[in-house]
Design a protein around this motif. Structure first.
Motif, PDB file in Angstrom:
ATOM      1  N   LYS A 130       1.601   9.180  -5.474  1.00 40.17           N
ATOM      2  CA  LYS A 130       0.398   8.625  -6.109  1.00 40.17           C
ATOM      3  C   LYS A 130      -0.648   9.711  -6.364  1.00 40.17           C
ATOM      4  N   ASN A 156      -2.953  10.210  -9.710  1.00 40.91           N
ATOM      5  CA  ASN A 156      -4.417  10.331  -9.670  1.00 40.91           C
ATOM      6  C   ASN A 156      -4.870  11.678 -10.227  1.00 40.91           C
ATOM      7  N   PRO A 167       1.744  15.817  -2.428  1.00 37.76           N
ATOM      8  CA  PRO A 167       1.799  15.446  -1.004  1.00 37.76           C
ATOM      9  C   PRO A 167       2.293  14.004  -0.855  1.00 37.76           C
ATOM     10  N   GLY A 222       0.359   2.206  -3.399  1.00 37.19           N
ATOM     11  CA  GLY A 222      -0.886   2.956  -3.174  1.00 37.19           C
ATOM     12  C   GLY A 222      -0.619   4.409  -2.825  1.00 37.19           C
ATOM     13  N   SER A 240      -9.891  16.335   1.322  1.00 36.51           N
ATOM     14  CA  SER A 240      -8.757  17.129   0.815  1.00 36.51           C
ATOM     15  C   SER A 240      -8.315  16.624  -0.560  1.00 36.51           C
ATOM     16  N   ASN A 241      -8.366  15.313  -0.766  1.00 35.91           N
ATOM     17  CA  ASN A 241      -7.984  14.768  -2.072  1.00 35.91           C
ATOM     18  C   ASN A 241      -8.897  15.296  -3.178  1.00 35.91           C
ATOM     19  N   HIS A 248       1.556  19.493  -7.559  1.00 35.27           N
ATOM     20  CA  HIS A 248       1.801  19.414  -6.116  1.00 35.27           C
ATOM     21  C   HIS A 248       1.716  17.943  -5.705  1.00 35.27           C
ATOM     22  N   SER A 303      -4.027  23.696   0.769  1.00 34.65           N
ATOM     23  CA  SER A 303      -5.288  23.485   1.484  1.00 34.65           C
ATOM     24  C   SER A 303      -5.763  24.796   2.076  1.00 34.65           C
ATOM     25  N   ALA A 309      -3.879   8.529   9.191  1.00 34.42           N
ATOM     26  CA  ALA A 309      -3.676   8.138   7.779  1.00 34.42           C
ATOM     27  C   ALA A 309      -2.679   9.068   7.097  1.00 34.42           C
ATOM     28  N   ARG A 313     -11.697   5.142 -12.701  1.00 37.70           N
ATOM     29  CA  ARG A 313     -10.371   5.800 -12.704  1.00 37.70           C
ATOM     30  C   ARG A 313      -9.263   4.771 -12.850  1.00 37.70           C
ATOM     31  N   LYS A 314      -9.371   3.681 -12.079  1.00 36.70           N
ATOM     32  CA  LYS A 314      -8.291   2.685 -12.113  1.00 36.70           C
ATOM     33  C   LYS A 314      -8.198   2.054 -13.499  1.00 36.70           C
ATOM     34  N   CYS A 357       0.355  24.620   1.031  1.00 36.14           N
ATOM     35  CA  CYS A 357       1.422  24.221   0.095  1.00 36.14           C
ATOM     36  C   CYS A 357       1.531  25.110  -1.135  1.00 36.14           C
ATOM     37  N   TYR A 403       1.809   8.363   6.912  1.00 36.31           N
ATOM     38  CA  TYR A 403       2.684   7.839   5.862  1.00 36.31           C
ATOM     39  C   TYR A 403       2.838   8.798   4.689  1.00 36.31           C
ATOM     40  N   LYS A 407       0.847  -1.202   0.000  1.00 32.72           N
ATOM     41  CA  LYS A 407       0.000   0.000   0.000  1.00 32.72           C
ATOM     42  C   LYS A 407       0.884   1.254   0.000  1.00 32.72           C
TER      43      LYS A 407
HETATM   44  N1  CAA Z   1      -1.457  -2.390  -2.536  1.00 42.98           N
HETATM   45  C1  CAA Z   1      -1.488  -1.349  -3.390  1.00 42.98           C
HETATM   46  N2  CAA Z   1      -2.276  -0.261  -3.195  1.00 42.98           N
HETATM   47  C2  CAA Z   1      -3.067  -0.243  -2.108  1.00 42.98           C
HETATM   48  C3  CAA Z   1      -3.092  -1.303  -1.179  1.00 42.98           C
HETATM   49  C4  CAA Z   1      -2.242  -2.415  -1.428  1.00 42.98           C
HETATM   50  N3  CAA Z   1      -2.174  -3.465  -0.601  1.00 42.98           N
HETATM   51  N4  CAA Z   1      -3.966  -0.980  -0.213  1.00 42.98           N
HETATM   52  C5  CAA Z   1      -4.494   0.220  -0.517  1.00 42.98           C
HETATM   53  N5  CAA Z   1      -3.941   0.685  -1.650  1.00 42.98           N
HETATM   54  C6  CAA Z   1      -4.191   1.942  -2.345  1.00 42.98           C
HETATM   55  C7  CAA Z   1      -5.653   2.330  -2.409  1.00 42.98           C
HETATM   56  O1  CAA Z   1      -6.319   1.618  -3.446  1.00 42.98           O
HETATM   57  C8  CAA Z   1      -5.540   3.819  -2.701  1.00 42.98           C
HETATM   58  O2  CAA Z   1      -5.240   3.972  -4.087  1.00 42.98           O
HETATM   59  P1  CAA Z   1      -5.875   5.154  -4.984  1.00 42.98           P
HETATM   60  O3  CAA Z   1      -5.166   6.409  -4.632  1.00 42.98           O
HETATM   61  O4  CAA Z   1      -5.607   4.722  -6.367  1.00 42.98           O
HETATM   62  O5  CAA Z   1      -7.335   5.199  -4.655  1.00 42.98           O
HETATM   63  C9  CAA Z   1      -4.286   4.252  -1.914  1.00 42.98           C
HETATM   64  O6  CAA Z   1      -3.613   3.030  -1.583  1.00 42.98           O
HETATM   65  C10 CAA Z   1      -4.596   5.018  -0.641  1.00 42.98           C
HETATM   66  O7  CAA Z   1      -5.376   4.213   0.191  1.00 42.98           O
HETATM   67  P2  CAA Z   1      -6.745   4.709   0.851  1.00 42.98           P
HETATM   68  O8  CAA Z   1      -7.681   5.186  -0.205  1.00 42.98           O
HETATM   69  O9  CAA Z   1      -7.184   3.627   1.775  1.00 42.98           O
HETATM   70  O10 CAA Z   1      -6.388   6.030   1.631  1.00 42.98           O
HETATM   71  P3  CAA Z   1      -5.814   6.215   3.109  1.00 42.98           P
HETATM   72  O11 CAA Z   1      -6.851   5.984   4.107  1.00 42.98           O
HETATM   73  O12 CAA Z   1      -4.540   5.492   3.252  1.00 42.98           O
HETATM   74  O13 CAA Z   1      -5.529   7.786   3.093  1.00 42.98           O
HETATM   75  C11 CAA Z   1      -4.790   9.902   2.384  1.00 42.98           C
HETATM   76  C12 CAA Z   1      -4.791   8.426   2.081  1.00 42.98           C
HETATM   77  C13 CAA Z   1      -6.222  10.436   2.373  1.00 42.98           C
HETATM   78  C14 CAA Z   1      -3.987  10.639   1.335  1.00 42.98           C
HETATM   79  C15 CAA Z   1      -4.160  10.124   3.793  1.00 42.98           C
HETATM   80  O14 CAA Z   1      -2.831   9.711   3.761  1.00 42.98           O
HETATM   81  C16 CAA Z   1      -4.204  11.561   4.255  1.00 42.98           C
HETATM   82  O15 CAA Z   1      -5.160  11.987   4.887  1.00 42.98           O
HETATM   83  N6  CAA Z   1      -3.134  12.362   3.965  1.00 42.98           N
HETATM   84  C17 CAA Z   1      -3.034  13.730   4.359  1.00 42.98           C
HETATM   85  C18 CAA Z   1      -3.877  14.644   3.500  1.00 42.98           C
HETATM   86  C19 CAA Z   1      -3.378  14.740   2.073  1.00 42.98           C
HETATM   87  O16 CAA Z   1      -2.232  14.506   1.760  1.00 42.98           O
HETATM   88  N7  CAA Z   1      -4.261  15.151   1.159  1.00 42.98           N
HETATM   89  C20 CAA Z   1      -3.886  15.324  -0.217  1.00 42.98           C
HETATM   90  C21 CAA Z   1      -4.580  16.496  -0.847  1.00 42.98           C
HETATM   91  S1  CAA Z   1      -4.486  17.944   0.169  1.00 42.98           S
HETATM   92  C22 CAA Z   1      -2.928  18.528  -0.104  1.00 42.98           C
HETATM   93  O17 CAA Z   1      -2.291  18.123  -1.002  1.00 42.98           O
HETATM   94  C23 CAA Z   1      -2.396  19.561   0.777  1.00 42.98           C
HETATM   95  C24 CAA Z   1      -1.251  18.956   1.477  1.00 42.98           C
HETATM   96  O18 CAA Z   1      -0.149  18.932   0.980  1.00 42.98           O
HETATM   97  C25 CAA Z   1      -1.496  18.357   2.764  1.00 42.98           C
END
Ligand code: CAA
Length: 475
Positions: A271, A275, A268, A47, A223-224, A266, A394, A169, A329-330, A130, A172, A43
């Motif tokens: 992946k 996307n 963060p 991911g 946020s995404n 940008h 953000s 979340a 999307r995938k 950012c 990482y 992941k």
């Molecule tokens: N193997 C491969 N991929 C896997 C997997 C596995 N075993 N298990 C899960 N994945 C994939 C999922 O399919 C998903 O892929 P997609 O992106 O293609 O949908 C990916 O891993 C992420 O998994 P989740 O959807 O379960 O998401 P999560 O709960 O891990 O949360 C997150 C991800 C929302 C980004 C979280 O890390 C987070 O809240 N981050 C902080 C906020 C952030 O970065 N937001 C981004 C936009 S805002 C911004 O950019 C401003 C800024 O800088 C903060």
């Protein structure tokens, strides 16, 4: 793609002369992290797209990273303080509610260049999550275009420690680092396209860090989606400006992406870039004749939210739509059409993000630098290529702009080597990482010894020096 005649008539070519980075050498490995948190390492690797997250040592902070990047930029370009008129710092890891980080950085640089050597310079600390570094670049470019600069250059430094709560979340998607950008006339790397910079802004709650908090409050999924929508809106405005200003013409079955050779987004986490490209391409392509063939390959119609009232909440609570949209999307990302654009225009910019993690304000510029280095290493000629930049902060605001790579970029790119520039890295255990994260170590309990680097030596404890930071250069 060449700089257009309309550009040539404009008085001043302004843009990026050089870029220097500072990335802390401590890192957390994704496999250790996954094991500690009970997450499948695949992941994180695929991911999220991270392998190493850079971490600051006890004697480092956003100001030391900024000063170290600045010093490197000045040394690489034989710059003296009098060659500079402005030093801007963009950060969302501010150290003080009042004193700008610039003053600390100038204090450090003056330890090298002499007392008051930067006295003539101006500059502020900029904040808008950012995206603030992009505003700082734009404002400083315009300062030069307006001929307010007395022949001097500007440095814009983006410096951040991306830090989330342990166990969240966001944990990482951490990282740390600074990117110092030299902005001047007739730059060696890239000239910004004029009169196309597009911005959008909105009061939002996707990610914020109220006073006193070390880590942000984040609605991850919200946020995404907001990032995607805001960047798409800014891209729309960019396109209108580019077409009206004659920067390029869009032919039948073409989109704006066909006129942008490289994309820097940008990041963060890497992946997110993959996307975001899919989201932007879907938006740009869905009304073109070629979309019918893409839909045939995907094997399903593009889903539409059922009861959307236009709000992000109504979209993300529509479970059926969200699941179908993810599936769509995938599958879209598996089409040769997506893969071609991804491989040719974006892939190289993601490499640095995988190696260092999130740099917040610096992520976009580290991505651009990564694109230069890794495309060059693949033997590509980037001369006259147009780069489209999409910046997101953000809160929220997005900015889309572009620039054209100059033939002289070769003088700069040939010495870019990310691994070598970071230096020998030290993997830290999860226990050490958690102690650093929670501030359980004193400034002098460092995990690394430092040489020829600015470091934090003291934070005042009481009286009128409470919270005041002192730095020195280690020989
Ligand atoms: N193997 C491969 N991929 C896997 C997997 C596995 N075993 N298990 C899960 N994945 C994939 C999922 O399919 C998903 O892929 P997609 O992106 O293609 O949908 C990916 O891993 C992420 O998994 P989740 O959807 O379960 O998401 P999560 O709960 O891990 O949360 C997150 C991800 C929302 C980004 C979280 O890390 C987070 O809240 N981050 C902080 C906020 C952030 O970065 N937001 C981004 C936009 S805002 C911004 O950019 C401003 C800024 O800088 C903060």
């Amino acid at each position: 793609m060449t700089v257009l005649e309309s550009d040539l008539r404009m008085s001043r070519f302004v843009g990026i002369e050089d870029i220097a980075i500072h990335v802390p050498r401590l890192y957390v490995d994704f496999k250790d992290f996954a094991e500690a948190r009970g997450i499948n390492p695949a992941k994180l690797e695929h991911g999220i797209g991270v392998k190493k997250m850079a971490m600051i040592d006890t004697n480092q902070d956003p100001a030391t990273m900024a000063a170290n990047a600045c010093l490197k930029l000045m040394e690489n370009n034989n710059l003296a303080p009098e060659d500079l008129g402005r030093l801007y710092i963009a950060t969302e890891s501010g150290l003080d509610e009042s004193k700008a980080m610039n003053s600390y950085v100038i204090g450090m640089l003056e330890q090298i260049y002499g007392n008051s050597s930067f006295e003539h310079c101006g500059g502020i600390e900029c904040k808008f999550a950012c995206v603030s570094g992009s505003y700082a670049l734009y404002d400083n470019s315009n300062w030069i275009r307006a001929e307010e600069n007395d022949g001097k250059a500007a440095i814009v430094v983006v410096s951040d420690v991306a830090k989330y709560d342990i166990g969240s979340a966001g944990e990482y998607t951490q990282g740390a680092g600074a990117v110092a950008i030299l902005v001047k006339e007739n730059p060696r790397i890239l000239v910004f396209d004029q009169k196309v910079t597009a911005t959008v802004i909105k009061n939002e709650h996707d990610f914020f860090r109220p006073f006193g908090r070390q880590t942000p409050l984040v609605d991850g999924r919200y946020s995404n989606l907001l990032y995607l929508i805001q960047v798409k809106q800014a891209m729309k405005k960019y396109k209108i400006k580019a077409l009206e200003g004659g920067l390029f013409k869009i032919g039948p079955n073409e989109s704006v992406i066909d006129h942008i050779d490289y994309i820097a987004l940008h990041l963060p986490y890497s992946k997110m870039g993959k996307n975001a490209l899919a989201f932007l391409l879907r938006h740009e392509w869905r009304d073109l004749p070629k979309w019918a063939d893409i839909i045939k390959q995907i094997g399903m119609e593009e889903p539409k939210p059922r009861n959307s009232n236009g709000t992000i909440e109504s979209i993300i609570t529509d479970k059926e739509f969200m699941e179908n949209d993810e599936k769509f999307r995938k599958r879209f990302m598996e089409t040769p059409q997506y893969k071609e654009v991804f491989n040719e225009k974006l892939a190289s910019s993601l490499k640095a993000s995988e190696m260092v993690g999130n740099l917040y304000t610096g992520s976009l510029y580290m991505g651009f630098r990564s694109e230069l280095e890794f495309e060059h290493k693949m033997g590509k000629d980037l001369t006259d290529k147009r780069v489209g930049f999409a910046s997101y902060g953000s809160g929220s605001s997005a900015m889309v702009f572009s620039g054209v790579i100059q033939p002289t970029y070769l003088e700069v790119v040939k010495r870019m080597d990310l691994e070598d520039e970071i230096g020998e890295r030290k993997k830290i255990s999860i226990e050490e990482y958690e102690k650093l994260h929670e501030g359980q170590k004193g400034i002098d309990e460092t995990l690394l010894s430092t040489k020829k680097e600015f470091v934090l030596v003291k934070i005042g404890k009481d009286g009128v020096t409470e919270g005041f930071r002192e730095y020195s250069f280690t020989n």
